[in-house]
Design a protein around this motif. Structure first.
Motif, PDB file in Angstrom:
ATOM      1  N   VAL A   6      38.802  32.175  42.381  1.00 22.27           N
ATOM      2  CA  VAL A   6      40.213  31.915  42.678  1.00 22.27           C
ATOM      3  C   VAL A   6      40.881  33.248  42.990  1.00 22.27           C
ATOM      4  N   VAL A   7      41.542  33.335  44.132  1.00 19.66           N
ATOM      5  CA  VAL A   7      42.273  34.564  44.459  1.00 19.66           C
ATOM      6  C   VAL A   7      43.758  34.282  44.259  1.00 19.66           C
ATOM      7  N   GLY A   8      44.311  34.922  43.266  1.00 20.80           N
ATOM      8  CA  GLY A   8      45.735  34.704  42.936  1.00 20.80           C
ATOM      9  C   GLY A   8      45.855  34.094  41.559  1.00 20.80           C
ATOM     10  N   ASN A   9      46.396  34.896  40.625  1.00 22.26           N
ATOM     11  CA  ASN A   9      46.546  34.433  39.239  1.00 22.26           C
ATOM     12  C   ASN A   9      47.991  34.006  39.006  1.00 22.26           C
ATOM     13  N   GLY A  10      48.558  33.298  40.004  1.00 21.50           N
ATOM     14  CA  GLY A  10      49.961  32.884  39.893  1.00 21.50           C
ATOM     15  C   GLY A  10      50.071  31.426  39.459  1.00 21.50           C
ATOM     16  N   ILE A  31      38.877  34.425  38.177  1.00 29.89           N
ATOM     17  CA  ILE A  31      40.202  34.505  38.806  1.00 29.89           C
ATOM     18  C   ILE A  31      40.546  35.970  39.047  1.00 29.89           C
ATOM     19  N   PHE A  32      40.922  36.296  40.282  1.00 29.78           N
ATOM     20  CA  PHE A  32      41.392  37.642  40.614  1.00 29.78           C
ATOM     21  C   PHE A  32      42.911  37.627  40.738  1.00 29.78           C
ATOM     22  N   GLY A  33      43.539  38.570  40.091  1.00 33.10           N
ATOM     23  CA  GLY A  33      44.995  38.672  40.190  1.00 33.10           C
ATOM     24  C   GLY A  33      45.400  40.099  40.479  1.00 33.10           C
ATOM     25  N   GLU A  34      46.219  40.263  41.499  1.00 31.05           N
ATOM     26  CA  GLU A  34      46.655  41.614  41.842  1.00 31.05           C
ATOM     27  C   GLU A  34      47.619  42.167  40.785  1.00 31.05           C
ATOM     28  N   GLU A  35      48.434  41.273  40.221  1.00 29.11           N
ATOM     29  CA  GLU A  35      49.345  41.717  39.158  1.00 29.11           C
ATOM     30  C   GLU A  35      48.528  41.964  37.893  1.00 29.11           C
ATOM     31  N   THR A  36      49.094  42.756  37.005  1.00 32.77           N
ATOM     32  CA  THR A  36      48.315  43.092  35.809  1.00 32.77           C
ATOM     33  C   THR A  36      48.665  42.184  34.625  1.00 32.77           C
ATOM     34  N   HIS A  37      49.375  41.085  34.900  1.00 30.21           N
ATOM     35  CA  HIS A  37      49.804  40.210  33.806  1.00 30.21           C
ATOM     36  C   HIS A  37      49.042  38.891  33.826  1.00 30.21           C
ATOM     37  N   VAL A  38      48.982  38.263  32.658  1.00 28.77           N
ATOM     38  CA  VAL A  38      48.464  36.892  32.624  1.00 28.77           C
ATOM     39  C   VAL A  38      49.452  36.010  33.378  1.00 28.77           C
ATOM     40  N   ASN A  39      49.050  34.764  33.641  1.00 26.30           N
ATOM     41  CA  ASN A  39      49.928  33.888  34.426  1.00 26.30           C
ATOM     42  C   ASN A  39      51.247  33.658  33.696  1.00 26.30           C
ATOM     43  N   ARG A  74      40.077  38.811  36.209  1.00 24.11           N
ATOM     44  CA  ARG A  74      40.024  40.180  36.725  1.00 24.11           C
ATOM     45  C   ARG A  74      41.424  40.576  37.183  1.00 24.11           C
ATOM     46  N   LEU A  75      42.143  41.241  36.316  1.00 24.55           N
ATOM     47  CA  LEU A  75      43.531  41.592  36.634  1.00 24.55           C
ATOM     48  C   LEU A  75      43.634  42.958  37.301  1.00 24.55           C
ATOM     49  N   GLY A  76      44.687  43.109  38.091  1.00 19.06           N
ATOM     50  CA  GLY A  76      44.924  44.392  38.747  1.00 19.06           C
ATOM     51  C   GLY A  76      43.981  44.632  39.915  1.00 19.06           C
ATOM     52  N   ARG A  90      35.606  40.677  48.541  1.00 19.97           N
ATOM     53  CA  ARG A  90      35.539  42.083  48.138  1.00 19.97           C
ATOM     54  C   ARG A  90      36.889  42.499  47.579  1.00 19.97           C
ATOM     55  N   GLY A  91      36.842  43.160  46.438  1.00 16.84           N
ATOM     56  CA  GLY A  91      38.081  43.620  45.810  1.00 16.84           C
ATOM     57  C   GLY A  91      38.384  45.051  46.183  1.00 16.84           C
ATOM     58  N   ASP A  92      39.656  45.459  45.970  1.00 15.58           N
ATOM     59  CA  ASP A  92      40.006  46.845  46.300  1.00 15.58           C
ATOM     60  C   ASP A  92      39.417  47.830  45.285  1.00 15.58           C
ATOM     61  N   ASP A  93      38.729  47.326  44.268  1.00 19.10           N
ATOM     62  CA  ASP A  93      37.998  48.213  43.344  1.00 19.10           C
ATOM     63  C   ASP A  93      36.550  48.392  43.807  1.00 19.10           C
ATOM     64  N   GLY A  94      36.225  47.807  44.988  1.00 16.56           N
ATOM     65  CA  GLY A  94      34.880  47.947  45.546  1.00 16.56           C
ATOM     66  C   GLY A  94      33.928  46.840  45.134  1.00 16.56           C
ATOM     67  N   SER A  95      34.337  45.987  44.214  1.00 15.88           N
ATOM     68  CA  SER A  95      33.439  44.926  43.731  1.00 15.88           C
ATOM     69  C   SER A  95      33.258  43.837  44.789  1.00 15.88           C
ATOM     70  N   VAL A  96      32.049  43.255  44.799  1.00 19.33           N
ATOM     71  CA  VAL A  96      31.776  42.127  45.703  1.00 19.33           C
ATOM     72  C   VAL A  96      31.357  40.949  44.831  1.00 19.33           C
ATOM     73  N   THR A  97      31.999  39.815  45.038  1.00 19.90           N
ATOM     74  CA  THR A  97      31.721  38.654  44.190  1.00 19.90           C
ATOM     75  C   THR A  97      31.371  37.459  45.063  1.00 19.90           C
ATOM     76  N   GLY A  98      30.287  36.826  44.733  1.00 19.24           N
ATOM     77  CA  GLY A  98      29.858  35.665  45.506  1.00 19.24           C
ATOM     78  C   GLY A  98      30.540  34.397  45.009  1.00 19.24           C
ATOM     79  N   PHE A  99      30.664  33.416  45.901  1.00 16.50           N
ATOM     80  CA  PHE A  99      31.243  32.135  45.477  1.00 16.50           C
ATOM     81  C   PHE A  99      30.530  30.974  46.143  1.00 16.50           C
ATOM     82  N   ASP A 100      30.598  29.816  45.484  1.00 16.36           N
ATOM     83  CA  ASP A 100      30.204  28.571  46.148  1.00 16.36           C
ATOM     84  C   ASP A 100      31.438  27.910  46.730  1.00 16.36           C
ATOM     85  N   LYS A 101      32.525  27.988  45.952  1.00 18.34           N
ATOM     86  CA  LYS A 101      33.815  27.457  46.440  1.00 18.34           C
ATOM     87  C   LYS A 101      34.855  28.558  46.255  1.00 18.34           C
ATOM     88  N   LEU A 102      35.779  28.659  47.205  1.00 17.47           N
ATOM     89  CA  LEU A 102      36.833  29.670  47.102  1.00 17.47           C
ATOM     90  C   LEU A 102      38.190  28.973  47.136  1.00 17.47           C
TER      91      LEU A 102
END
Ligand SMILES: Cc1cc2nc3c(=O)[nH]c(=O)nc-3n(C[C@H](O)[C@H](O)[C@H](O)COP(=O)(O)OP(=O)(O)OC[C@H]3O[C@@H](n4cnc5c(N)ncnc54)[C@H](O)[C@@H]3O)c2cc1C
Ligand code: SF4
Length: 802
Positions: A6-10, A31-39, A74-76, A90-102
């Motif tokens: 999931v992209v977006g922890n909103g 779940i990837f969230g650009e903000e550093t807070h929980v939902n 994965r926050l921030g 791919r995240g801006d921290d360089g990580s690459v994560t595979g998915f079956d569903k996005l």
């Protein structure tokens, strides 16, 4: 197990995950969230800015929730790339994560119009918690602020900054405020209301540039005019975050295009929330996103069936005291549209309904929004209104203007913001043991958005939970229909310093003998005496500083601290009694002397000639400290109760309280001055003092509860004053200490006073000190000092205190 990313922890993404968790099969979820807070509840950012809520109060899913559901959070981290072919992100921290569903749930970003200088320091947007915190840091009394944008968000931001003390101007491009939700007349009513709150509103202003050298100093418009501003907030709209959709090769218009099953043009990529476009519409409200999430959860888990068919757009302005609601299509142009309208400029009330083919098409309510739920029902259900045509704007007399909660089907939505149905609420009550509004909010999130469904939630609780009625909180008065607790919060957070202002913004503008004295007490207490005093809001006794008797004469009780007087004082009392032919001079049960039967015209002269401070016997304030003789003369005495009593009275006299406060101090447990049945009592023991609170010996008899046992007199006085200020700040008006202590429990009182963290204790003391500094002997207001010893002000608290 399949991997779901999931992209977006909103709000939309996490709400959808909550629904997915209810279905089988289960996913391994990241779940990837650009903000550093929980939902968190983004809707409530306006409340955080306005000081109605703390930032920590708006979290929706605590870290624990993610953990319990096995979700990798994965926050921030911002997801910057999607490879639809290799199914990786791919995240801006360089990580690459595979998915079956996005699942793409990236929401929106604030729209930044082409204005020169938007990058300058002091220019803000208002979208997330960090923006809000940054604004809070800058918003201070006297700071000049401009909010560009007179829509929902801009107005909420403007009011939030204003209650923080800023001088705010709202600048709007169009010729009317909230033009998407209101017509010209409605916008005019709203503008008048906002201006009455002290906000400046400039319409038809095209902002060209932010002025200032690296730092905002003002804004300038296309017509050459300009306005000063140290803070500029841009709130002109939102733009769906569609970049990832584009990168994944999805079909994108304004938003990422989805069908009725929330599928994008890629079979394994879904999207939900403000980033999507359904049937040409991008929604910017929570309720549609939650509906979408439910459909998506069914689709993605292989339970495809439910369809998303669009939502009725509805909006409510969340500014306390400014009631604005709008839903559906209110335009008058479409063929066959009937317009039903009511307006009363004096009351600031405007209502407009558009009716097409016998059904409601749209509604605008300004100044009074009680019927918004009824109109939402008609809109959602496409109700045939033929039979109710005469009652469209005003329900028939006696008819419940709200929804008939009993007849409402379980599928009907009660909380529009959070999309909670009647069925879900009843299920929570039955299956999760919910029986208070607070529990219902926590369990279902109903009533945590704009708050307009609170009454219906309460009606449901009342109908289903037998004991709920007793718990229901009473509003202070129909003139200003809020609970006292809520009113204290409103006055504090909205920085209201006068009774009239409170009544004008939150009430009927008039008030009555019930609410005015209560409000008068609240503003006095909250602002520690630094408020706009309105004497007419007080009871007659407070206006004349004496107690009216049944024959219309008055009683005069001078202050005799600790019940200890002198021959000189007694002589003056006797002289006054003779000179003014006072019919009765009486020793009271509180060790004081009462001059009864005094004519009103003689009051100021008597005060002057007595040369003693007022004993506040007529008001909701500090009455007296009754003392025994203690160690000075009594052979049983183990503590100096007389000195303790006089000192306690000196520290607290002249202050107003929710109800009268009677105190006592005794030198040993024989309790000759009955300290254990007083609001506050000091009971001397061998080597210690007991401080007791909440006692009564009047209509109700109650033994006081032990607050704390301490060693020294000073500690006892400190503990007593902590309780005193806590009672002043937290009790309802006209609530005696004994009812207050029973209501909140002595354990909580102890936790919040004598066992509270040092900073909390210091806060209570500081506010008491401030009140005391500004408190004056009421008799001093009524007469020029004529006697040399008259109205001698007591020493400032600081001298005797610490
Ligand atoms: C102050 C304010 C008041 C509001 N009041 C109301 C109201 O009264 N009623 C109402 O119905 N609605 C209101 N709204 C709108 C409501 O909050 C939104 O409709 C809702 O939050 C949208 O949910 P979302 O999940 O689609 O987007 P968001 O809540 O914005 O969540 C999207 C999240 O995704 C993150 N993100 C974006 N791109 C990436 C990426 N590439 N990688 C990782 N993370 C990413 C973002 O940082 C954000 O945290 C208000 C909004 C604001 C700002
Ligand atoms: S309470 Fe104790 S100290 Fe005070 S008068 Fe009575 S016996 Fe004496």
């Amino acid at each position: 197990m399949q991997k779901l990313v999931v992209v977006g922890n909103g709000m939309a993404g996490v709400a959808c995950v909550e629904q997915i968790l209810k279905h089988a099969p289960k996913f391994e979820i990241t779940i990837f969230g650009e903000e550093t807070h929980v939902n968190y509840n983004r809707i409530l950012l306006s409340a955080v800015l306005a000081g109605e809520k703390g930032a920590d109060e708006i979290a929706l899913n605590p870290l624990e929730w993610y953990r319990q559901n096995g979700i990798q959070l994965r926050l921030g981290i911002r997801i910057s790339e999607v490879d639809a072919a290799s199914k990786t992100v791919r995240g801006d921290d360089g990580s690459v994560t595979g998915f079956d569903k996005l699942l793409v749930a990236t929401g929106s970003s604030p729209l930044i119009p082409p204005i020169d200088g938007v990058q300058k320091e002091g220019v803000f947007v208002f979208r997330n918690l960090d923006d809000t915190r940054a604004l809070l840091q800058r918003a201070e009394r006297g700071v000049k602020a401009v909010v560009i944008g007179g829509g929902l968000l801009g107005l909420e931001a403007a009011r939030g900054l204003q209650v923080r003390g800023c001088e705010v101007t709202v600048v709007h491009l169009m010729d009317t405020l909230m033009e998407r939700q209101l017509d010209y007349t409605g916008g005019g009513f709203l503008k008048a209301k906002m201006e009455s709150l002290g906000l400046k509103v400039l319409l038809e202003r095209n902002t060209k540039a932010i002025l200032g050298n690296g730092k905002a100093e003002g804004v300038t418009f296309a017509d050459g005019q300009s306005v000063e501003a140290e803070i500029v907030v841009i709130a002109v709209g939102i733009r769906p975050n569609v970049e990832l959709g584009r990168k994944a090769g999805l079909r994108v218009n304004r938003g990422i295009v989805v069908n009725d099953y929330m599928e994008t043009s890629h079979p394994d990529i879904y999207a939900v929330g403000e980033c999507v476009e359904h049937n040409g519409i991008c929604y910017g409200l929570v309720a549609p996103l939650l509906e979408q999430g439910k459909v998506l959860a069914a689709t993605i888990t292989g339970n495809k069936g439910p369809r998303y068919e669009g939502s009725v757009m509805a909006a409510k302005l969340k500014i306390m005291g400014v009631d604005v609601f709008s839903a559906g299509d209110f335009s008058e142009k479409a063929l066959g549209t009937d317009v039903v309208r009511y307006e009363d400029p004096a009351l600031g009330v405007y209502k407009k309904l558009t009716v097409r083919d016998g059904k409601l098409a749209g509604a605008i309510l300004v100044g009074e929004t009680n019927d918004s739920a009824r109109y939402m029902e008609w809109l959602r259900g496409q109700t045939d209104l033929t039979a109710q045509r005469r009652q469209l704007l005003f329900p028939a007399p006696g008819e419940d203007s709200g929804l008939d909660i009993a007849e409402m089907p379980d599928t009907k939505v009660v909380c529009g913001c959070m999309g909670v149905t009647k069925g879900a609420i009843i299920e929570a009550i039955h299956q999760k043991g919910v029986n208070t509004l607070a529990q219902l909010k926590e369990c279902t999130r109903a009533s945590t958005g704009c708050g307009s469904c609170t009454e219906h939630c309460q009606q449901l609780l009342k109908a289903v939970v037998p004991e709920f009625e007793e718990e229901q909180e009473k509003v202070l008065c129909p003139c200003i229909p809020f609970t006292q607790e809520k009113l204290r919060e409103i006055l504090r957070s909205q920085r209201i310093r006068s009774v009239q202002e409170a009544l004008e913004i939150y009430g009927n503008g008039q008030g009555c003998e019930v609410c005015k004295p209560a409000l008068s007490y609240m503003v006095d207490m909250l602002w520690c005496g630094d408020h706009d005093e309105d004497r007419s809001a007080r009871f007659i006794n407070d206006r004349v500083h004496a107690n009216i008797q049944k024959d219309g004469t008055f009683s005069v009780v001078p202050r005799i601290r600790g019940g200890v007087t002198s021959a000189k004082e007694l002589r003056r009392i006797a002289d006054v009694a003779e000179k003014y032919r006072v019919p009765m001079v009486k020793i009271t049960g509180s060790q004081r002397i009462d001059l009864l039967g005094v004519k009103k015209a003689d009051l100021p002269k008597i005060w002057a000639e007595l040369g003693m401070p007022s004993g506040q016997a007529y008001t909701k304030g500090v009455r007296m400290v009754k003392t025994c003789v203690g160690t000075d003369f009594c052979r049983f005495g183990v503590q100096d109760s007389t000195r303790a009593g006089i000192e306690l009275e000196r520290r607290l006299e002249h202050l107003y309280t929710p109800h009268k406060v009677k105190m006592g101090a005794v030198g040993c447990p024989r309790n000759c001055a009955e300290a254990t049945v007083k609001d506050i009592g000091l009971v001397g023991q061998e080597g210690t003092w007991q401080v007791v609170v909440g006692g009564a010996a009047g209509k109700k008899v109650r033994k006081a509860d032990l607050l704390i046992t301490v060693e020294s007199m000073e500690e006892a006085l400190q503990a007593a004053t902590l309780f005193f200020q806590y009672y002043r700040e937290n009790a309802n008006y006209l609530e005696r200490t004994y009812d207050f202590v029973e209501r909140v429990s002595i354990e909580k009182v102890r936790r919040d006073t004598v066992y509270a963290p040092l900073a909390v204790q210091q806060g209570l003391r500081e506010r008491l000190r401030k009140s005391k500094r500004l408190a004056r002997d009421a008799w001093l207001e009524g007469a020029e000092p004529r006697h040399p010893t008259q109205f001698v002000q007591i020493e400032p608290l600081e001298k005797v205190y610490q």
